[in-house]
Design a protein around this motif. Structure first.
Motif, PDB file in Angstrom:
ATOM      1  N   GLY A 398      68.881  64.507  46.277  1.00 38.96           N
ATOM      2  CA  GLY A 398      68.386  63.697  47.381  1.00 38.96           C
ATOM      3  C   GLY A 398      68.204  62.236  47.058  1.00 38.96           C
ATOM      4  N   VAL A 399      68.630  61.802  45.865  1.00 46.76           N
ATOM      5  CA  VAL A 399      68.535  60.394  45.467  1.00 46.76           C
ATOM      6  C   VAL A 399      69.947  59.880  45.180  1.00 46.76           C
ATOM      7  CG1 VAL A 399      67.616  58.740  43.802  1.00 46.76           C
ATOM      8  CG2 VAL A 399      66.241  60.715  44.489  1.00 46.76           C
ATOM      9  N   SER A 400      70.317  58.794  45.803  1.00 46.22           N
ATOM     10  CA  SER A 400      71.664  58.258  45.626  1.00 46.22           C
ATOM     11  C   SER A 400      71.764  57.395  44.376  1.00 46.22           C
ATOM     12  CB  SER A 400      72.057  57.422  46.838  1.00 46.22           C
ATOM     13  OG  SER A 400      71.324  56.203  46.851  1.00 46.22           O
ATOM     14  N   LEU A 401      72.997  57.142  43.966  1.00 47.27           N
ATOM     15  CA  LEU A 401      73.282  56.143  42.945  1.00 47.27           C
ATOM     16  C   LEU A 401      73.649  54.856  43.661  1.00 47.27           C
ATOM     17  CD1 LEU A 401      75.384  58.091  40.284  1.00 47.27           C
ATOM     18  CD2 LEU A 401      73.111  57.095  39.961  1.00 47.27           C
ATOM     19  N   GLU A 402      72.956  53.776  43.332  1.00 44.33           N
ATOM     20  CA  GLU A 402      73.207  52.477  43.943  1.00 44.33           C
ATOM     21  C   GLU A 402      73.683  51.485  42.885  1.00 44.33           C
ATOM     22  OE1 GLU A 402      69.724  52.301  47.400  1.00 44.33           O
ATOM     23  OE2 GLU A 402      69.551  51.109  45.580  1.00 44.33           O
ATOM     24  N   LYS A 403      74.474  50.530  43.335  1.00 46.60           N
ATOM     25  CA  LYS A 403      74.838  49.419  42.468  1.00 46.60           C
ATOM     26  C   LYS A 403      73.669  48.431  42.382  1.00 46.60           C
ATOM     27  CE  LYS A 403      79.812  48.515  42.393  1.00 46.60           C
ATOM     28  NZ  LYS A 403      80.853  47.612  42.950  1.00 46.60           N
ATOM     29  N   LYS A 404      73.485  47.879  41.191  1.00 42.30           N
ATOM     30  CA  LYS A 404      72.491  46.824  41.047  1.00 42.30           C
ATOM     31  C   LYS A 404      73.002  45.535  41.685  1.00 42.30           C
ATOM     32  CE  LYS A 404      70.843  48.739  36.660  1.00 42.30           C
ATOM     33  NZ  LYS A 404      70.722  48.501  35.196  1.00 42.30           N
ATOM     34  N   SER A 405      74.304  45.319  41.550  1.00 42.22           N
ATOM     35  CA  SER A 405      74.940  44.163  42.179  1.00 42.22           C
ATOM     36  C   SER A 405      76.262  44.606  42.766  1.00 42.22           C
ATOM     37  CB  SER A 405      75.188  43.051  41.162  1.00 42.22           C
ATOM     38  OG  SER A 405      75.972  42.020  41.744  1.00 42.22           O
ATOM     39  N   PRO A 406      76.457  44.474  44.095  1.00 44.43           N
ATOM     40  CA  PRO A 406      77.708  44.923  44.708  1.00 44.43           C
ATOM     41  C   PRO A 406      78.920  44.111  44.254  1.00 44.43           C
ATOM     42  CG  PRO A 406      76.403  43.699  46.289  1.00 44.43           C
ATOM     43  CD  PRO A 406      75.537  43.899  45.091  1.00 44.43           C
ATOM     44  N   GLU A 407      78.689  42.911  43.736  1.00 45.91           N
ATOM     45  CA  GLU A 407      79.790  42.048  43.343  1.00 45.91           C
ATOM     46  C   GLU A 407      80.408  42.450  42.004  1.00 45.91           C
ATOM     47  OE1 GLU A 407      80.714  39.871  45.510  1.00 45.91           O
ATOM     48  OE2 GLU A 407      78.955  39.806  46.820  1.00 45.91           O
ATOM     49  N   TRP A 416      75.020  50.739  37.782  1.00 46.08           N
ATOM     50  CA  TRP A 416      74.566  51.775  38.707  1.00 46.08           C
ATOM     51  C   TRP A 416      73.208  52.316  38.252  1.00 46.08           C
ATOM     52  CZ3 TRP A 416      77.303  53.330  43.068  1.00 46.08           C
ATOM     53  CH2 TRP A 416      78.624  52.866  43.169  1.00 46.08           C
ATOM     54  N   THR A 417      72.383  52.689  39.209  1.00 45.09           N
ATOM     55  CA  THR A 417      71.089  53.285  38.886  1.00 45.09           C
ATOM     56  C   THR A 417      70.562  54.044  40.107  1.00 45.09           C
ATOM     57  OG1 THR A 417      68.898  52.831  37.939  1.00 45.09           O
ATOM     58  CG2 THR A 417      69.718  51.294  39.621  1.00 45.09           C
ATOM     59  N   SER A 418      69.434  54.710  39.927  1.00 45.75           N
ATOM     60  CA  SER A 418      68.859  55.507  41.013  1.00 45.75           C
ATOM     61  C   SER A 418      68.304  54.621  42.121  1.00 45.75           C
ATOM     62  CB  SER A 418      67.726  56.387  40.474  1.00 45.75           C
ATOM     63  OG  SER A 418      68.152  57.173  39.394  1.00 45.75           O
ATOM     64  N   SER A 419      68.466  55.082  43.373  1.00 45.62           N
ATOM     65  CA  SER A 419      67.876  54.366  44.502  1.00 45.62           C
ATOM     66  C   SER A 419      66.350  54.441  44.411  1.00 45.62           C
ATOM     67  CB  SER A 419      68.341  54.977  45.822  1.00 45.62           C
ATOM     68  OG  SER A 419      67.664  54.387  46.911  1.00 45.62           O
ATOM     69  N   LYS A 420      65.695  53.344  44.714  1.00 43.26           N
ATOM     70  CA  LYS A 420      64.237  53.304  44.728  1.00 43.26           C
ATOM     71  C   LYS A 420      63.667  53.475  46.134  1.00 43.26           C
ATOM     72  CE  LYS A 420      63.637  50.321  40.660  1.00 43.26           C
ATOM     73  NZ  LYS A 420      63.073  49.024  40.171  1.00 43.26           N
TER      74      LYS A 420
END
Length: 434
Positions: A398-407, A416-420
């Protein structure tokens, strides 16, 4: 009295007068619209308000994104004229548009069916005629972009099908004095009908922004076209000497360089029980990206270090749109259920695309890639995903992987890291890490 007899009597009362006089229409607009209240509507009636004052207005009580439909019995196809008015409180888009089904084999307009419909809005700000066979739609004729730049379009539409199967449709904005003949096309693929109806696709903010009014059907269409050429076509400015042939959809091509045209920005691969899997892409450029649907690949690495593709799916919008638009420095999210994501993550859904072909993403980890849908596909972007990338390296259902910087590069795992976010993800909006 049998139902069909009762309905026939009602139709006779409703459709007795079908003159297209503009002054008469304007007078009628000032009074009641009994034409819609007397039709035998069925379907998702809880999502609409039907009154003689307004007509049929979408009024989803859930105030959520989704689809809604209403239908009424109609067996008319040939020698038929359909007329109706449409009011929108917004400029239509790929996620907010409507269809008026001229014919349908079923009253359930959200399901597979055989029929013809006019689409109001979508990828273009126009009115277009489609034929639907089961779950596949074919563009027959596309009209002018009369709603372009209009944030509250009000228009009238007229469609005719003569005895030889020639379809002609006209449109006019409320500000115009005359109808404009858009297109004429011959199509006899479907020759029977059971229903007419309305189908709306909308985001949360547009859940009450559609109104249909003054719906009329009549069966007094003159046959002015002859497929055998044995009769001369009357000298009528509204009827061409030769009907138009079907147009190919106006689909943009992929650019010469597609690498990083779009980049991965978020992946939900192990969704919560009340959520849904999704991928989010980001447009890093300073220009709008408009491209045809592309493919999503899921692949794994074997013991030898080589990769093996396990899933290939074309990310096609379920609404039949043939163009995907992503504004500059904005996001687009693909999922199998937009309504689930809206409810779970408390987002509007305006930057989401629902696709029935969205594949299941393996919870055990792997790699994802987006490539062009060409005979020889070209790589657009790729990324890896696994529990090891999460912040505490434990299973994060239930927790996504998000980019710290999309660029930054998608293949760089440290980006990449866990969504907060409290809901576990940020589909279609800025990441919680940015």
């Amino acid at each position: 009295m049998k139902f069909y007899q009762l309905f026939s009597m009602i139709c006779c009362l409703i459709l007795g007068s079908c003159a297209l006089n503009i002054e008469d229409e304007e007078k009628e607009e000032e009074g009641n619209d009994d034409s819609v209240t007397q039709l035998a509507w069925s379907g998702e009636t809880d999502k609409f308000t039907i009154t003689s004052k307004e007509g049929v207005r979408l009024d989803d009580p859930q105030e959520a994104a989704g689809t809604a439909y209403l239908a009424f019995p109609s067996s008319s196809v040939r020698n038929t004229r359909w007329e109706f008015g449409v009011k929108l409180t917004f400029n239509p888009s790929a996620n907010n548009y409507a269809r008026f089904y001229l014919t349908s084999s079923t009253a359930t307009l959200s399901n597979t069916l055989n029929g013809y419909y006019l689409q109001i809005g979508g990828a273009k700000d126009n009115v277009a005629l489609y034929r639907q066979n089961e779950n596949k739609s074919v563009l027959l004729a596309s009209g002018r972009e009369l709603m372009k730049g209009n944030n509250s379009p009000k228009l009238y539409i007229k469609v005719e099908c003569d005895n030889n199967g020639y379809w002609t449709f006209w449109t006019r904005l409320e500000s115009e004095n005359e109808y404009t003949r858009e297109k004429q096309i011959r199509d006899t693929s479907i020759q029977s009908s059971e229903y007419c109806g309305i189908y709306c696709v909308y985001t949360k903010s547009r859940c009450n922004g559609f109104t249909f009014h003054h719906i009329q059907l009549s069966n007094d269409v003159a046959t002015t076209t002859d497929p055998d050429g044995s009769e001369e076509v009357p000298d009528n400015p509204d009827t061409p000497d030769e009907p138009d042939t079907p147009e190919d959809p106006d689909i943009p091509s992929y650019p010469e360089d597609v690498r990083n045209l779009l980049v991965f920005n978020e992946v939900m691969y192990d969704n919560a029980t009340d959520g849904a899997e999704y991928i989010e892409l980001y447009n890093p450029s300073d220009q709008m990206v408009s491209i045809p649907p592309f493919k999503l690949l899921r692949y794994v690495a074997d013991e030898s270090g080589t990769t093996q593709t396990t899933t290939t799916a074309v990310l096609e919008p379920s609404d039949g749109s043939l163009v995907i638009n992503i504004p500059s420095h904005e996001y687009i999210c693909f999922t199998k259920s937009v309504s689930t994501l809206i409810k779970k993550h408390k987002v509007s859904g305006e930057t989401m695309i629902e696709t029935t072909k969205f594949p299941r993403i393996n919870n055990e980890g792997g790699y994802l890639a987006i490539v062009t849908n060409e005979e020889q596909p070209r790589l657009i972007d790729k990324c890896g995903y696994s529990d090891q990338i999460h912040t505490d390296k434990k299973r994060k259902q239930g927790v996504s992987l998000e980019k710290k910087s999309p660029e930054l590069a998608s293949a760089f795992s440290r980006n990449w890291t866990s969504s907060k976010n409290a809901t576990g993800g940020t589909p279609g909006i800025k990441n919680s890490q940015e």
